[in-house]
Enzyme design. Sequence first.
Site, PDB file in Angstrom:
ATOM      1  N   GLY A   1       0.840  -1.203   0.000  1.00 39.87           N
ATOM      2  CA  GLY A   1       0.000   0.000   0.000  1.00 39.87           C
ATOM      3  C   GLY A   1       0.870   1.247   0.000  1.00 39.87           C
ATOM      4  N   HIS A   2       1.830   1.288   0.925  1.00 40.88           N
ATOM      5  CA  HIS A   2       2.767   2.420   0.948  1.00 40.88           C
ATOM      6  C   HIS A   2       3.535   2.500  -0.377  1.00 40.88           C
ATOM      7  CE1 HIS A   2       2.745   1.434   5.443  1.00 40.88           C
ATOM      8  NE2 HIS A   2       2.359   2.677   5.418  1.00 40.88           N
TER       9      HIS A   2
HETATM   10  P1  AMP Z   1       0.717   4.997   7.616  1.00 45.15           P
HETATM   11  O1  AMP Z   1       2.088   4.450   7.616  1.00 45.15           O
HETATM   12  O2  AMP Z   1      -0.330   4.031   8.033  1.00 45.15           O
HETATM   13  O3  AMP Z   1       0.617   6.330   8.340  1.00 45.15           O
HETATM   14  O4  AMP Z   1       0.380   5.332   6.090  1.00 45.15           O
HETATM   15  C1  AMP Z   1       1.180   6.203   5.347  1.00 45.15           C
HETATM   16  C2  AMP Z   1       0.429   6.562   4.083  1.00 45.15           C
HETATM   17  O5  AMP Z   1       0.170   5.384   3.332  1.00 45.15           O
HETATM   18  C3  AMP Z   1      -0.934   7.218   4.372  1.00 45.15           C
HETATM   19  O6  AMP Z   1      -1.156   8.258   3.438  1.00 45.15           O
HETATM   20  C4  AMP Z   1      -1.887   6.075   4.155  1.00 45.15           C
HETATM   21  O7  AMP Z   1      -3.194   6.486   3.787  1.00 45.15           O
HETATM   22  C5  AMP Z   1      -1.209   5.322   3.026  1.00 45.15           C
HETATM   23  N1  AMP Z   1      -1.658   3.929   3.011  1.00 45.15           N
HETATM   24  C6  AMP Z   1      -1.626   3.045   4.043  1.00 45.15           C
HETATM   25  N2  AMP Z   1      -2.183   1.879   3.661  1.00 45.15           N
HETATM   26  C7  AMP Z   1      -2.582   2.041   2.381  1.00 45.15           C
HETATM   27  C8  AMP Z   1      -3.253   1.203   1.439  1.00 45.15           C
HETATM   28  N3  AMP Z   1      -3.635  -0.035   1.742  1.00 45.15           N
HETATM   29  N4  AMP Z   1      -3.502   1.698   0.213  1.00 45.15           N
HETATM   30  C9  AMP Z   1      -3.130   2.965  -0.125  1.00 45.15           C
HETATM   31  N5  AMP Z   1      -2.518   3.804   0.723  1.00 45.15           N
HETATM   32  C10 AMP Z   1      -2.245   3.354   1.957  1.00 45.15           C
END
Ligand code: AMP
Length: 281
Positions: A36-37
């Site tokens: 996702g990231h």
């Molecule tokens: P986090 O590490 O959870 O703070 O996420 C960092 C970035 O990655 C944020 O903008 C999230 O929305 C994005 N993100 C996390 N998981 C996903 C996913 N499954 N699909 C798309 N973007 C994601």
Amino acid sequence: MLVIHNKKELQKVLQSKVNKNCTIGFVPTMGALHTGHLSLIKRAFSQNEVTVVSIFINPTQFDNKEDLEKYPTDLRNDIDLLQTVSDAIIIFAPSALEIYNGDIASKKFNFNGLEKVMEGEFRTGHFNGVATIVELLLLAVNPTHAYFGEKDFQQLQIIKKLVELKKFPFKIIGCPIERETNGLARSSRNERLSKSTREEAGFIFKTLNSAKSKFGIENAKSITDWVASEFAKSKLFELEYFQIADASTLTPILKKQKNIKYRAFIAVYAEGIRLIDNIAL
Ligand code: AMP
């Protein structure tokens, strides 16, 4: 691969790389990177001359101490994953004291109600913490483009509002949700689920899809009741909220109107781990 822990050093490196017309893509993350990231990072890398990925678990956005303590971290693995995209990506991994200038606390924000519903209602202070750290990171990196996932759709709307209110020149780009094969939205927290629950957790997206199919036919109340009844039957998943809302203002739907985009949002507990997801209707 450059791993920088200090703001001044980051700025020095960026100044040495960029000229006036150079674009800088920025992807803020809390690490424990997954595909996702990587979808955001690949997009940033393909659209900009320089790409910065921050890795920082922001304490001020956690309302639950255990969630913060158990948040997965693996910098070595994160570096390996980023290397599969490019060696040229710059990693910014500051300490809390460094990025917060010694005062690890949230500022208070008013986002015209965007911050009050759903995640804002169930996670006290969450968006003050998110907006505080995103502002600090944006100012430290000074990107031309910053990439955020629709996985955290409410967060994305709030960041857009932050940039608008502060009149920042950064362009905020929303990116689609990446999912596991069973439909579960990818999340660092999925690592904490047991194998069997992770497999079963496709149920969340399946329910969102059914809600989407019903949206043309039934009213929001009846869909919301149906979702609650589906979760009431489940032993594994506990529903915290399901909400259909206007995708731009995030206000809950009263009566469906033409020319308004709606989205369904959900938060669920499984094995004590909080999972969120959403879908365009
Ligand atoms: P986090 O590490 O959870 O703070 O996420 C960092 C970035 O990655 C944020 O903008 C999230 O929305 C994005 N993100 C996390 N998981 C996903 C996913 N499954 N699909 C798309 N973007 C994601």
